[in-house]
Design a protein around this motif. Sequence first.
Motif, PDB file in Angstrom:
ATOM      1  N   LEU A  81     -43.949   2.380  16.323  1.00 39.83           N
ATOM      2  CA  LEU A  81     -42.636   1.756  16.515  1.00 39.83           C
ATOM      3  C   LEU A  81     -42.801   0.372  17.140  1.00 39.83           C
ATOM      4  O   LEU A  81     -42.251  -0.617  16.647  1.00 39.83           O
ATOM      5  CB  LEU A  81     -41.746   2.642  17.419  1.00 39.83           C
ATOM      6  N   ARG A  82     -43.586   0.301  18.216  1.00 35.96           N
ATOM      7  CA  ARG A  82     -43.727  -0.992  18.897  1.00 35.96           C
ATOM      8  C   ARG A  82     -44.533  -1.983  18.049  1.00 35.96           C
ATOM      9  O   ARG A  82     -44.278  -3.183  18.117  1.00 35.96           O
ATOM     10  CB  ARG A  82     -44.343  -0.802  20.283  1.00 35.96           C
ATOM     11  N   ASN A  83     -45.490  -1.500  17.247  1.00 30.89           N
ATOM     12  CA  ASN A  83     -46.196  -2.413  16.332  1.00 30.89           C
ATOM     13  C   ASN A  83     -45.225  -3.012  15.323  1.00 30.89           C
ATOM     14  O   ASN A  83     -45.253  -4.202  15.037  1.00 30.89           O
ATOM     15  CB  ASN A  83     -47.288  -1.673  15.552  1.00 30.89           C
ATOM     16  N   SER A  84     -44.338  -2.144  14.801  1.00 36.01           N
ATOM     17  CA  SER A  84     -43.425  -2.616  13.753  1.00 36.01           C
ATOM     18  C   SER A  84     -42.428  -3.636  14.308  1.00 36.01           C
ATOM     19  O   SER A  84     -41.939  -4.484  13.576  1.00 36.01           O
ATOM     20  CB  SER A  84     -42.684  -1.432  13.125  1.00 36.01           C
TER      21      SER A  84
ATOM     22  N   PHE B  57     -45.378 -10.607  18.076  1.00 31.79           N
ATOM     23  CA  PHE B  57     -46.660 -11.337  18.149  1.00 31.79           C
ATOM     24  C   PHE B  57     -47.463 -11.139  16.863  1.00 31.79           C
ATOM     25  O   PHE B  57     -48.688 -11.231  16.860  1.00 31.79           O
ATOM     26  CB  PHE B  57     -47.481 -10.841  19.352  1.00 31.79           C
ATOM     27  N   LYS B  58     -46.747 -10.836  15.758  1.00 31.13           N
ATOM     28  CA  LYS B  58     -47.451 -10.489  14.512  1.00 31.13           C
ATOM     29  C   LYS B  58     -48.303 -11.640  13.995  1.00 31.13           C
ATOM     30  O   LYS B  58     -49.283 -11.422  13.290  1.00 31.13           O
ATOM     31  CB  LYS B  58     -46.441 -10.060  13.452  1.00 31.13           C
ATOM     32  N   ASP B  59     -47.923 -12.885  14.327  1.00 22.95           N
ATOM     33  CA  ASP B  59     -48.706 -14.020  13.819  1.00 22.95           C
ATOM     34  C   ASP B  59     -50.038 -14.178  14.558  1.00 22.95           C
ATOM     35  O   ASP B  59     -50.923 -14.890  14.118  1.00 22.95           O
ATOM     36  CB  ASP B  59     -47.885 -15.315  13.904  1.00 22.95           C
ATOM     37  N   GLN B  60     -50.187 -13.478  15.698  1.00 21.38           N
ATOM     38  CA  GLN B  60     -51.474 -13.517  16.401  1.00 21.38           C
ATOM     39  C   GLN B  60     -52.304 -12.330  15.904  1.00 21.38           C
ATOM     40  O   GLN B  60     -51.767 -11.257  15.702  1.00 21.38           O
ATOM     41  CB  GLN B  60     -51.266 -13.371  17.908  1.00 21.38           C
ATOM     42  N   LYS B  61     -53.563 -12.537  15.726  1.00 21.83           N
ATOM     43  CA  LYS B  61     -54.384 -11.435  15.187  1.00 21.83           C
ATOM     44  C   LYS B  61     -54.820 -10.506  16.329  1.00 21.83           C
ATOM     45  O   LYS B  61     -55.976 -10.520  16.744  1.00 21.83           O
ATOM     46  CB  LYS B  61     -55.603 -12.002  14.443  1.00 21.83           C
ATOM     47  N   ILE B  62     -53.862  -9.706  16.813  1.00 24.54           N
ATOM     48  CA  ILE B  62     -54.172  -8.778  17.909  1.00 24.54           C
ATOM     49  C   ILE B  62     -54.339  -7.384  17.314  1.00 24.54           C
ATOM     50  O   ILE B  62     -53.564  -6.983  16.441  1.00 24.54           O
ATOM     51  CB  ILE B  62     -53.021  -8.763  18.944  1.00 24.54           C
TER      52      ILE B  62
ATOM     53  N   PRO C  81     -53.685  -3.794  16.563  1.00 19.81           N
ATOM     54  CA  PRO C  81     -52.426  -3.057  16.757  1.00 19.81           C
ATOM     55  C   PRO C  81     -52.577  -1.944  17.796  1.00 19.81           C
ATOM     56  O   PRO C  81     -53.685  -1.442  18.026  1.00 19.81           O
ATOM     57  CB  PRO C  81     -52.131  -2.475  15.381  1.00 19.81           C
ATOM     58  N   LEU C  82     -51.462  -1.562  18.385  1.00 20.73           N
ATOM     59  CA  LEU C  82     -51.452  -0.467  19.359  1.00 20.73           C
ATOM     60  C   LEU C  82     -51.800   0.838  18.659  1.00 20.73           C
ATOM     61  O   LEU C  82     -51.414   1.057  17.507  1.00 20.73           O
ATOM     62  CB  LEU C  82     -50.047  -0.330  19.959  1.00 20.73           C
ATOM     63  N   SER C  83     -52.517   1.711  19.374  1.00 22.75           N
ATOM     64  CA  SER C  83     -52.755   3.060  18.861  1.00 22.75           C
ATOM     65  C   SER C  83     -52.653   4.037  20.024  1.00 22.75           C
ATOM     66  O   SER C  83     -52.509   3.622  21.181  1.00 22.75           O
ATOM     67  CB  SER C  83     -54.124   3.145  18.184  1.00 22.75           C
ATOM     68  N   ALA C  84     -52.743   5.327  19.717  1.00 20.17           N
ATOM     69  CA  ALA C  84     -52.536   6.360  20.751  1.00 20.17           C
ATOM     70  C   ALA C  84     -53.406   6.130  21.986  1.00 20.17           C
ATOM     71  O   ALA C  84     -52.992   6.418  23.112  1.00 20.17           O
ATOM     72  CB  ALA C  84     -52.802   7.735  20.155  1.00 20.17           C
TER      73      ALA C  84
ATOM     74  N   SER D 157     -40.733  -6.761  23.191  1.00 15.84           N
ATOM     75  CA  SER D 157     -41.693  -6.127  24.102  1.00 15.84           C
ATOM     76  C   SER D 157     -43.040  -6.854  24.141  1.00 15.84           C
ATOM     77  O   SER D 157     -43.541  -7.332  23.124  1.00 15.84           O
ATOM     78  CB  SER D 157     -41.931  -4.688  23.652  1.00 15.84           C
ATOM     79  N   ALA D 158     -43.631  -6.861  25.334  1.00 15.41           N
ATOM     80  CA  ALA D 158     -44.972  -7.435  25.506  1.00 15.41           C
ATOM     81  C   ALA D 158     -46.057  -6.399  25.219  1.00 15.41           C
ATOM     82  O   ALA D 158     -47.244  -6.714  25.296  1.00 15.41           O
ATOM     83  CB  ALA D 158     -45.121  -7.971  26.931  1.00 15.41           C
ATOM     84  N   ALA D 159     -45.648  -5.163  24.877  1.00  6.65           N
ATOM     85  CA  ALA D 159     -46.632  -4.086  24.707  1.00  6.65           C
ATOM     86  C   ALA D 159     -47.791  -4.461  23.767  1.00  6.65           C
ATOM     87  O   ALA D 159     -48.951  -4.181  24.089  1.00  6.65           O
ATOM     88  CB  ALA D 159     -45.938  -2.806  24.244  1.00  6.65           C
ATOM     89  N   PRO D 160     -47.514  -5.123  22.616  1.00  7.16           N
ATOM     90  CA  PRO D 160     -48.640  -5.435  21.723  1.00  7.16           C
ATOM     91  C   PRO D 160     -49.695  -6.343  22.368  1.00  7.16           C
ATOM     92  O   PRO D 160     -50.819  -6.422  21.865  1.00  7.16           O
ATOM     93  CB  PRO D 160     -47.962  -6.147  20.540  1.00  7.16           C
ATOM     94  N   LEU D 161     -49.356  -6.983  23.472  1.00  6.55           N
ATOM     95  CA  LEU D 161     -50.320  -7.890  24.115  1.00  6.55           C
ATOM     96  C   LEU D 161     -51.391  -7.165  24.929  1.00  6.55           C
ATOM     97  O   LEU D 161     -52.323  -7.792  25.426  1.00  6.55           O
ATOM     98  CB  LEU D 161     -49.578  -8.881  25.038  1.00  6.55           C
ATOM     99  N   VAL D 162     -51.254  -5.835  25.097  1.00  4.22           N
ATOM    100  CA  VAL D 162     -52.260  -5.139  25.921  1.00  4.22           C
ATOM    101  C   VAL D 162     -53.645  -5.158  25.265  1.00  4.22           C
ATOM    102  O   VAL D 162     -54.653  -5.007  25.949  1.00  4.22           O
ATOM    103  CB  VAL D 162     -51.865  -3.673  26.283  1.00  4.22           C
ATOM    104  N   ASN D 163     -53.670  -5.364  23.939  1.00  3.85           N
ATOM    105  CA  ASN D 163     -54.979  -5.480  23.289  1.00  3.85           C
ATOM    106  C   ASN D 163     -55.476  -6.925  23.273  1.00  3.85           C
ATOM    107  O   ASN D 163     -56.517  -7.233  22.705  1.00  3.85           O
ATOM    108  CB  ASN D 163     -54.930  -4.897  21.871  1.00  3.85           C
ATOM    109  N   LYS D 164     -54.702  -7.818  23.893  1.00  4.39           N
ATOM    110  CA  LYS D 164     -55.148  -9.207  24.054  1.00  4.39           C
ATOM    111  C   LYS D 164     -55.555  -9.457  25.506  1.00  4.39           C
ATOM    112  O   LYS D 164     -56.524 -10.149  25.782  1.00  4.39           O
ATOM    113  CB  LYS D 164     -54.014 -10.145  23.639  1.00  4.39           C
TER     114      LYS D 164
END
Length: 389
Positions: free
Chosen positions: A70-73, A77-82, A84-87, A213-220
């Motif tokens: 859900l948060r990935n979709s 920040f889709k234009d940044q190559k981060i 994606p979130l996973s479990a 959400s800033a959640a996708p940034l946790v992998n950055k």
Amino acid sequence: MTFDLSKIVRPKIFNLEPYRCARDDFTEGVLLDANENPHGPVVKDSNREFVLNRYPDPHQVAFKTKMSELRNSQSVFKDQKITPLSADNLCLGVGSDESIDALIRACCVPGKDKILIMTPTYGMYSICADINDVEIIKVPLIVEDNSFQMNTDKVIETLQGDSNIKIAFVTSPGNPTGALIDIASIEKILSQWQSGIVAIDEAYIDFCSTGGSAAPLVNKYPNLAVLQTLSKSFGLAGVRLGVTFTSKDLSRVLNAMKAPYNISSMASNLVLKALSSESVQTMKDNVQEIVEERERVLKALTSMENVQDTQVGGLDANFIMVRIVDGGKGNNELSKALYYRLATESGVVVRFRGTEYGCTGCLRITIGTHEENSKLIKEFEKKLKELTA
Ligand SMILES: Cc1ncc(COP(=O)(O)O)c(C=O)c1O
């Protein structure tokens, strides 16, 4: 200076081996491994879709995967190559309140380490810090212009000047301010401060008017934690489910630390359903209705005598703040009297926030249903007129 998680997390916790049970290896067969009761629960409930006499799944991978998707979709920040979130990026708690406590316990040595909060803010950071004997450093939000934005340079200066600060809590959107904090400013902190964790509390993120959400940034950023809850936009406060998004390394630590069965089978059954496409659509529809009502309530209240007509805070949550004024200035006496009369004479309960930093005279008002809001508006005007007559 680069980020080193082993220097942030308390050593005993960093090296924790998670609790393991036989069920991690075998889930089927004659289950005589966990001292459960084979006769079932004493409460008989024929509508139940989940097993109660067995321990719940400690890992909750199905929910975590759906939440990540859900948060990935929705990522802005889709234009940044981060990645994606996973479990593996998620840890679940009994509401965000447990997630806040877990983060503090993971990182802060009692009697030595500190957290930084930006006032006015949610009260549980201080309560959890006190319980854990962790000192609280306050850097106020910018209140003079009613924006309640972060004083970024002051925050960075404070963090860099005190090596015992282990977590900086950023509430975005803020409570009681309703203001989303500028993500570029948060990223500035993430880049310039590597000796602790920036924890963004996004309890109200689904109500924000711009951004996301800033959640996708946790992998950055390995020094980022993002806390969310199902209590607000999903309408599941009674279920008690909070989600912490972090790097996989920090997530491993948080998952090792949590009580193995903290999420009940009832909660897990419900929250999985809450992420079906139908439920997510309902969430979005409800949010939309709240956003529209938020506009109506704000307009109605701020056009009344003795209510400040300029916006206080932001419009990024399922509540608004209004300032009760007398002679152009916030007035706590009037505000508190209005709060009290609304509750006792009108049966409408709002929250007095006048003693919070920068909030003199302020009431925080949750946006209810159309009918509830209409009653609030009517009673608010009536009681305010009575008090100022
Ligand atoms: C900013 C903020 N964080 C966390 C929470 C607690 O959420 P939960 O119900 O998941 O414990 C609240 C609840 O009001 C809140 O306002």
